[in-house]
Scaffold this active site. Structure first.
Site, PDB file in Angstrom:
ATOM      1  N   ASN A  94       0.811  -1.210   0.000  1.00 10.15           N
ATOM      2  CA  ASN A  94       0.000   0.000   0.000  1.00 10.15           C
ATOM      3  C   ASN A  94       0.850   1.267   0.000  1.00 10.15           C
ATOM      4  OD1 ASN A  94      -2.565  -1.050  -0.136  1.00 10.15           O
ATOM      5  ND2 ASN A  94      -2.849  -1.153   2.084  1.00 10.15           N
ATOM      6  N   HIS A  95       0.288   2.319  -0.575  1.00  5.11           N
ATOM      7  CA  HIS A  95       0.840   3.668  -0.493  1.00  5.11           C
ATOM      8  C   HIS A  95      -0.164   4.519   0.287  1.00  5.11           C
ATOM      9  CE1 HIS A  95       3.804   3.422  -4.096  1.00  5.11           C
ATOM     10  NE2 HIS A  95       3.492   2.201  -3.694  1.00  5.11           N
TER      11      HIS A  95
END
Length: 223
Positions: A94-95
């Protein structure tokens, strides 16, 4: 099959569990538990993965973003059936979604880590139940829990939790239907055959390899 049979059943110690009719070992299929040694991946017995391409690191192949020491874990149940291209995209992929940028500056410049430490420290475990079939090139996204007996169709992208005994397809993956009537799903949950010793599972194969609902109810009543 009688309980005193000496015929080998499922040998959890084997790497390649399929022997072809000519006696050759089929190299594309492995018991995942025998080929993965990763502190963040936990695999039950008799769950297999099939890949038509050479694999050097099975942990990296099925969960490419999950590194040792990551905040999340991948839990996989027993008797899973994972086709070529199955991928578990864990939380470390994830970002940050709510910031003005999604760019992970700290990955490239450690001096920026104070801004990212809290975000990088988050992790949602992923849980895959027992007797789950995941089709060709299906992708399971971060934090998802897949229940027992679920079938994930080829190419599906699963972004939400999936309840037991569901059939899932599409992108985004959606539940098409339950595989059986509710009372049959409840009976299978109660039977929990995947928790039995392999020798007892072998005795149940004639029932498990059928759609004989009265026999299932009788077996559960006799349990």
């Amino acid at each position: 099959m009688p309980r005193n049979s000496t015929t080998p059943f499922l040998d959890a110690s084997r790497v390649h569990p399929i022997t072809l009719p000519d006696g050759q070992i089929y190299p594309n299929t492995v018991w995942l538990k025998t080929v993965i040694d990763h502190p963040n991946i936990h695999v039950g017995d008799f769950t297999y993965y099939n890949d038509f391409d050479p694999v050097q690191d099975y942990a990296a192949r099925i969960a490419p973003y999950l590194h040792p020491g990551a905040p999340e874990h991948l839990h996989i149940g027993r008797y899973g059936q994972f086709a070529h291209g199955t991928r578990f995209i864990t939380s470390s992929a994830n970002h940050p979604l709510e910031w003005f940028t999604t760019y992970p500056f700290a990955v490239f410049d450690p001096e920026q880590m104070p801004y990212f430490a809290e975000e990088f420290g988050r992790g949602q475990d992923m849980r895959i139940g027992h007797d789950v079939w995941i089709g060709h090139n299906a992708m399971i996204l971060p934090g998802v829990t897949i229940g027992n007996g679920v079938i994930v169709g080829a190419g599906a992208v699963v972004a939400r939790d999936i309840p037991d005994w569901s059939l899932v397809a599409g992108n985004p993956g959606r539940v098409i239907r339950r595989r059986f009537a509710d009372d049959i799903c409840d009976a299978l949950d109660a039977l929990a055959w995947w928790d039995l010793p392999p020798e007892e599972v072998r005795d149940l194969v004639p029932l498990l390899a059928s759609r004989d609902e009265p026999a299932l109810r009788d077996a559960l009543a006799a349990w």
